[in-house]
Motif scaffolding. Structure first.
Motif, short mmCIF file in Angstrom:
data_model
loop_
_atom_site.label_atom_id
_atom_site.label_comp_id
_atom_site.label_asym_id
_atom_site.label_seq_id
_atom_site.Cartn_x
_atom_site.Cartn_y
_atom_site.Cartn_z
N VAL A 30 -6.60 4.86 -5.84
CA VAL A 30 -6.45 3.78 -4.85
C VAL A 30 -5.45 2.74 -5.35
O VAL A 30 -4.58 2.28 -4.60
N GLU A 31 -5.57 2.36 -6.62
CA GLU A 31 -4.69 1.33 -7.19
C GLU A 31 -3.22 1.78 -7.23
O GLU A 31 -2.32 0.97 -7.07
N ALA A 32 -3.00 3.08 -7.42
CA ALA A 32 -1.62 3.60 -7.47
C ALA A 32 -0.99 3.63 -6.09
O ALA A 32 0.23 3.81 -5.96
N ILE A 33 -1.80 3.46 -5.05
CA ILE A 33 -1.31 3.45 -3.68
C ILE A 33 -1.32 2.06 -3.08
O ILE A 33 -0.38 1.66 -2.36
N ALA A 34 -2.37 1.28 -3.37
CA ALA A 34 -2.59 0.01 -2.68
C ALA A 34 -2.48 -1.22 -3.57
O ALA A 34 -2.59 -2.34 -3.07
N GLY A 35 -2.26 -1.05 -4.87
CA GLY A 35 -2.01 -2.20 -5.72
C GLY A 35 -0.66 -2.83 -5.39
O GLY A 35 0.24 -2.15 -4.86
N ASN A 36 -0.48 -4.09 -5.68
CA ASN A 36 0.76 -4.78 -5.31
C ASN A 36 2.01 -4.08 -5.83
O ASN A 36 2.97 -3.88 -5.09
N PHE A 45 2.25 -0.23 4.09
CA PHE A 45 1.02 -1.03 4.13
C PHE A 45 -0.09 -0.28 4.84
O PHE A 45 -1.27 -0.39 4.47
N ALA A 46 0.25 0.51 5.87
CA ALA A 46 -0.78 1.29 6.57
C ALA A 46 -1.39 2.34 5.64
O ALA A 46 -2.62 2.55 5.65
N VAL A 47 -0.55 2.98 4.82
CA VAL A 47 -1.05 3.96 3.85
C VAL A 47 -1.96 3.26 2.83
O VAL A 47 -3.02 3.78 2.45
N ALA A 48 -1.54 2.07 2.40
CA ALA A 48 -2.38 1.29 1.48
C ALA A 48 -3.71 0.95 2.14
O ALA A 48 -4.78 1.02 1.51
N GLY A 49 -3.67 0.58 3.41
CA GLY A 49 -4.90 0.25 4.12
C GLY A 49 -5.83 1.44 4.22
O GLY A 49 -7.06 1.31 4.11
N HIS A 50 -5.26 2.63 4.40
CA HIS A 50 -6.08 3.85 4.44
C HIS A 50 -6.78 4.06 3.10
O HIS A 50 -7.98 4.37 3.06
N ALA A 51 -6.06 3.88 1.99
CA ALA A 51 -6.65 4.06 0.66
C ALA A 51 -7.76 3.04 0.42
O ALA A 51 -8.83 3.38 -0.12
N ILE A 52 -7.53 1.80 0.83
CA ILE A 52 -8.55 0.77 0.65
C ILE A 52 -9.77 1.08 1.51
O ILE A 52 -10.92 0.94 1.08
N ASP A 73 -3.14 -8.67 7.67
CA ASP A 73 -2.86 -8.32 9.06
C ASP A 73 -2.04 -7.04 9.17
O ASP A 73 -2.04 -6.37 10.20
N LEU A 74 -1.35 -6.65 8.07
CA LEU A 74 -0.53 -5.45 8.09
C LEU A 74 -1.34 -4.18 7.86
O LEU A 74 -0.89 -3.09 8.22
N PHE A 75 -2.50 -4.31 7.22
CA PHE A 75 -3.28 -3.11 6.98
C PHE A 75 -4.74 -3.21 7.43
O PHE A 75 -5.55 -2.32 7.19
N SER A 76 -5.12 -4.29 8.09
CA SER A 76 -6.52 -4.48 8.47
C SER A 76 -7.00 -3.40 9.43
O SER A 76 -8.13 -2.89 9.30
N GLU A 77 -6.18 -3.04 10.41
CA GLU A 77 -6.59 -2.04 11.39
C GLU A 77 -6.85 -0.70 10.70
O GLU A 77 -7.85 -0.03 10.99
#
Length: 392
Positions: free
Chosen positions: A266-272, A307-314, A341-345
């Motif tokens: 998850v961190e390798a996808i959604a970390g800053n 950001f959408a991919v990151a939101g999926h991982a989170i 707001d970019l990955f909440s959905e």
């Protein structure tokens, strides 16, 4: 540094700690209310409260004229509250390039804040700067030194609170550092070390969104992806001091390489840093920080997809927490919420798809917190150890 005065409150073992903690986190409360919440007898509550009141830690709440009018005839149930200014604590959050320090009162209300840049991540340099920062904080008021309860320090990574050792901190590049011993020697203060996310969870447990919850989780999104767990009246540390490491939950076997050595964490996808790298690779644009990435994503569909991919991982990580723990609520926080707001959905859609059955009824609470709040978490750890050492 001139050593402040400090002493523990006069609590009689676990019973005294329980009574004190109940008033601290839920007060003002009458003695009868405390008895109901703790399951103790009225006599046991009164016995535990007396030395705390005599020492100035508990005070009765003055009854207002409105209270007097509303009260029925009979003996009044006088509420009791914690005297928050009876004792002060310092908390420091250590990041890769900065120290954030606060002084709080006994209820973790922030009274003073200071930030100090780190010129180096070398252990001796961090300890020196930390000691200077704490000295400055305590120097802001004579009261802080005169009634000092302890210093809490939080560090990202694998830390052992009992030995005071930072076993591994990827953001600082530290391994096997006896940090508490070094900080205590440099400051002359009682020091408590904790993982930064668990420290934040303690603050939420006693003074925030976790008050009154039987179980909850805190998930932080930012430089790393962290998770603190609260189960059975305590923050979970794990048998080996490691628990809740959802940042290293694999969600894509073909995903990017993580600093832990595995792929698709998850961190390798959604970390800053992962988001910045993916945006640069996808769009060809150089983005220096998260704010730049967010600005680009507002107008660039390719960056927005990152950001959408990151939101999926989170969302996958949150569903895993809900499925494993079944918490009443999950508090989502961290500096990465600037992009929420970019990955909440995608977060909520993925969570709903993967949370099993009633686990999906878990409340997702968005709670933006600053680094000052992370330092407050470190102070909360010191408060907890000061009042109830058997709970930590």
């Amino acid at each position: 540094m001139r050593s402040p005065g400090h002493s523990r409150p006069p609590v009689a073992g676990a019973t005294g700690s329980l009574v004190f903690t109940t008033v601290l986190t839920g007060g003002p409360l009458s003695r009868a209310d405390v008895a109901v919440r703790t399951g103790l007898s009225a006599a046991a509550v009164t016995k535990a409260m007396k030395p705390l009141a005599d020492a100035g830690y508990l005070v009765e709440v003055e009854e207002t004229a409105e209270d007097q009018g509303a009260r029925r005839v009979g003996r009044p149930a006088t509420p009791v509250r914690v005297h928050a200014e009876r004792c002060y604590f310092a908390g420091v959050k250590v990041t890769g390039d900065e120290l954030i320090g606060v002084v709080t009162d006994l209820q973790a209300t922030v009274c003073a804040v200071r930030h100090r840049p780190l010129r180096s991540g070398a252990v001796e340099d961090v300890v020196t700067e930390l000691a200077a920062l704490v000295s400055e904080l305590l120097g802001e008021s004579d009261s802080y030194r005169a009634s000092f309860g302890g210093l809490g320090v939080s560090v990202g990574g694998d830390v052992d609170p009992e030995s005071g050792m930072v076993r591994y901190s990827p953001f600082l590049g530290w391994r096997q550092v006896p940090f508490v011993a070094l900080v205590a020697a440099a400051t002359g203060l009682p020091v408590r070390l904790e993982n930064d996310v668990r420290a934040l969870t303690v603050a939420e447990q006693w003074f925030g969104s976790g008050v009154g919850a039987g179980s909850f989780a805190v998930v932080t999104v930012g430089t790393g992806i962290g998770c603190g767990l609260f189960v059975n009246e305590r923050v979970v540390s794990g048998a080996h001091g490691v628990a809740g490491e959802i940042g290293h939950l694999p969600v894509d076997k073909d995903g990017p390489l993580c600093h832990c050595g595995n792929r698709g964490c998850v961190e390798a996808i959604a970390g800053n840093s992962a988001i910045l790298a993916q945006i640069s690779e996808t769009t060809g644009a150089e983005v220096a920080d998260l704010a730049s990435a967010i600005e680009l994503a507002r107008n660039d569909p390719a960056a927005r997809r990152v950001f959408a991919v990151a939101g999926h991982a989170i969302g996958m990580a949150l569903a895993a927490v809900a499925n494993f723990l079944g918490p009443e609520r999950i508090v989502i926080s961290g500096e990465g919420l600037a992009a929420y707001d970019l990955f909440s959905e995608q977060i909520r859609t993925t969570f709903a798809e993967h949370a099993f059955g009633a686990a999906g009824d878990c409340d997702l609470i968005i709670r933006p917190l600053s680094f000052d709040d992370w330092a407050r978490g470190a102070a909360a750890v010191a408060i907890q150890r000061f009042i109830a050492p058997h709970t930590s």
